[in-house]
Scaffold this active site. Structure first.
Site, PDB file in Angstrom:
ATOM      1  N   HIS A 186       0.874  -1.171   0.000  1.00  0.00           N
ATOM      2  CA  HIS A 186       0.000   0.000   0.000  1.00  0.00           C
ATOM      3  C   HIS A 186       0.911   1.222   0.000  1.00  0.00           C
ATOM      4  O   HIS A 186       1.721   1.405   0.917  1.00  0.00           O
ATOM      5  CB  HIS A 186      -0.927   0.001   1.217  1.00  0.00           C
ATOM      6  CG  HIS A 186      -1.953  -1.086   1.166  1.00  0.00           C
ATOM      7  ND1 HIS A 186      -2.390  -1.780   2.281  1.00  0.00           N
ATOM      8  CD2 HIS A 186      -2.640  -1.615   0.114  1.00  0.00           C
ATOM      9  CE1 HIS A 186      -3.291  -2.671   1.920  1.00  0.00           C
ATOM     10  NE2 HIS A 186      -3.462  -2.590   0.614  1.00  0.00           N
ATOM     11  N   GLU A 199       1.581   3.362   3.080  1.00  0.00           N
ATOM     12  CA  GLU A 199       2.057   2.695   4.295  1.00  0.00           C
ATOM     13  C   GLU A 199       3.555   2.502   4.117  1.00  0.00           C
ATOM     14  O   GLU A 199       4.026   1.510   3.553  1.00  0.00           O
ATOM     15  CB  GLU A 199       1.305   1.385   4.504  1.00  0.00           C
ATOM     16  CG  GLU A 199      -0.186   1.607   4.732  1.00  0.00           C
ATOM     17  CD  GLU A 199      -1.013   0.338   4.802  1.00  0.00           C
ATOM     18  OE1 GLU A 199      -0.423  -0.762   4.913  1.00  0.00           O
ATOM     19  OE2 GLU A 199      -2.259   0.443   4.732  1.00  0.00           O
ATOM     20  N   HIS A 231       3.121  -3.743   6.420  1.00  0.00           N
ATOM     21  CA  HIS A 231       2.061  -2.750   6.265  1.00  0.00           C
ATOM     22  C   HIS A 231       2.098  -1.759   7.433  1.00  0.00           C
ATOM     23  O   HIS A 231       2.936  -1.876   8.325  1.00  0.00           O
ATOM     24  CB  HIS A 231       0.695  -3.453   6.216  1.00  0.00           C
ATOM     25  CG  HIS A 231       0.447  -4.228   4.957  1.00  0.00           C
ATOM     26  ND1 HIS A 231      -0.470  -3.863   4.013  1.00  0.00           N
ATOM     27  CD2 HIS A 231       1.024  -5.369   4.491  1.00  0.00           C
ATOM     28  CE1 HIS A 231      -0.461  -4.729   3.009  1.00  0.00           C
ATOM     29  NE2 HIS A 231       0.435  -5.661   3.285  1.00  0.00           N
ATOM     30  N   GLU A 234       1.853  -5.638  10.495  1.00  0.00           N
ATOM     31  CA  GLU A 234       1.444  -4.240  10.666  1.00  0.00           C
ATOM     32  C   GLU A 234       2.395  -3.639  11.698  1.00  0.00           C
ATOM     33  O   GLU A 234       2.419  -4.059  12.858  1.00  0.00           O
ATOM     34  CB  GLU A 234      -0.001  -4.172  11.154  1.00  0.00           C
ATOM     35  CG  GLU A 234      -1.012  -4.865  10.246  1.00  0.00           C
ATOM     36  CD  GLU A 234      -1.442  -3.990   9.076  1.00  0.00           C
ATOM     37  OE1 GLU A 234      -1.013  -2.800   9.031  1.00  0.00           O
ATOM     38  OE2 GLU A 234      -2.193  -4.474   8.207  1.00  0.00           O
TER      39      GLU A 234
END
Length: 452
Positions: free
Chosen positions: A85, A88, A191, A284
């Site tokens: 992404h 990110e 991410h 994440e």
């Protein structure tokens, strides 16, 4: 003026000594950095592009290892992917820092040296450079998340549980083709927007895999271990603290089953696991998607031990070569672990190699290959990461008096990118294994002696 110029030169020189600067490098700067690293460390790095973005930017991958240009017997392939992404961005920064860390410490730091001598590490710092270039420096909003065509790349892969036949984006096709070229064993994609390690499955068709609100894979115990390895090696992730956007969401030990968090169709980690035999996590790593640059050193220090510890897990379980009755490595032999019925059976690659990430314990493994007797053996698997090597166990098959066939893969395993449509056999475009024939004959003789 002269004094100022000298001071500026000295500052630049000191910065180069102390490593890569903590800031956001644009695509041109990142490309130049990767080329510089490749020129500086040609013995342990190899730089190549796996394709291009919609706007024509190269998707650069740097390979690090003792033999970066070719696969070697028993050396597992590992990969990190960042910036899927575009907005990110912390993963992109950390992977560049990781490259700097590994290259500058090789032959100086025992851990780094053993890591690069025992595995081959592939790093794709930015899967979505177009999105990065269009991103706004914002913690929450989605500007830059998608590729140039406005598509979420982490929803664009083939899905094992539901049909999503939309056109594959250039960046996704590049990764799918990349997975043909190497037998990746372990992977993670980085991410932002939360702090948690997420593991497959991300999706479900509400079949037997759905248990207690989670979509459970056959290797759930291994995924659970891998996620906890990253979380507990991270300075904060294991605390399970939620970011502002996820207040009320409980991440016990800083990990989560992907589906249990929220269902996701067309995700990359499920695709890696189901079709490419590569166990992958989604990491994440920051609450803020595009944090101020002053926070980057702290984020690196928080994630650095976890990034290294996770890489070392590529040595879990068992690996080896499957050979026919003449001692020749065979491709597409099915290697199944009892109690782990994978949606797509794990098979040997073109070099006859297999890798199965398994926790310590006793396992019954069955090997099937056309024209040969089915071979079933029970083996005891130790913990490999501490010694930087999984257990090596080779299988020597015997010809069958009767013609035998290997059970065909389920329909959803016959994807064009992994299958030869004329033969239905999995393809692998890796560089031919070195050494090959001599290694196979040696293994054949040794195994015969042990059996006598």
């Amino acid at each position: 003026m002269l004094v100022f110029t000298l001071c500026l030169y000295l500052w630049s020189w000191l910065s180069s000594i102390h490593g890569l600067e903590f800031r956001y490098h644009n695509s041109v700067e990142m490309e130049q950095y990767l080329k510089d690293i490749n020129r500086t460390y040609p013995e342990i790095t190899h730089l190549h592009s796996i394709g291009q973005s919609v706007e024509g930017r190269e998707l650069w991958v740097l390979i690090l290892g003792q033999h970066p240009r070719e696969h070697r017997t028993g050396i597992p392939e590992f990969k990190y992917v960042g910036n899927m992404h575009g907005n990110e961005v912390v993963g992109r920064v950390l992977l560049l820092q990781l490259i700097d860390y590994l290259t500058s410490r090789y032959l100086k730091d025992p851990l780094v040296t053993r890591m690069l001598n025992s595995s081959r590490v592939h790093i794709l710092p930015s899967m979505n450079p177009d999105g990065f270039e269009s991103s706004a420096r914002d913690c929450i909003y989605a500007v830059g998340r998608y590729n140039k065509n406005g598509v979420d790349l982490n929803r664009n892969f083939p899905d094992a549980f539901e049909s999503n036949e939309e056109e594959r984006e250039k960046e996704v096709r590049a990764v799918m083709d990349w997975l043909k070229t190497e037998t990746f064993v372990l992977s993670a994609n980085l991410h932002g927007g939360a702090v948690v390690a997420s593991y497959p499955y991300d999706n479900s068709n509400k079949g037997s895999e759905l248990q207690g609100g989670k979509s459970i894979s056959p290797d759930d115990d291994v995924f659970f271990h891998l996620a906890r390895t990253y979380s507990f090696s991270h300075t904060e992730m294991h605390n399970g603290d939620s970011c502002t956007d996820f207040v009320g969401t409980e991440f016990v030990d800083g990990i989560t089953n992907g589906y249990h968090w929220y269902p996701l169709s067309g995700g990359m980690q499920d695709y890696n696991y189901v079709w490419a035999q590569c166990l992958e996590l989604t990491l994440e790593i920051s609450c803020c998607k595009f944090p101020p640059e002053k926070q980057l050193p702290g984020l690196w220090e928080a994630n650095r031990p976890a990034l290294l510890a996770y890489m070392q897990q590529v040595h879990l379980g068992v690996k080896g070569v499957v050979m026919d009755s003449y001692g020749k490595p065979v491709q597409n032999a099915v290697v199944e672990v009892a109690g782990r019925k994978n949606l797509c059976p794990f098979r040997t690659d073109r070099n006859g190699e297999y890798y199965r990430l398994l926790l310590p314990g006793n396992y019954t493994i069955t090997v099937t290959y056309p024209g040969h007797k089915t071979l079933t053996q029970t083996i005891k698997v130790p913990y490999g990461p501490d010694s930087f090597s999984a257990l090596t166990h080779n299988f020597l098959l015997q010809q069958s008096d009767k013609s035998s066939t290997v059970s065909p893969s389920p329909q959803y395993c016959t994807t064009p990118h992994l299958e030869n449509t004329a033969t239905g056999l999995m393809m692998n475009n890796s560089t031919p294994l070195l050494p090959s024939v001599i290694t196979a004959l040696t293994l054949f003789i040794l195994q015969r002696l042990l059996q006598s």
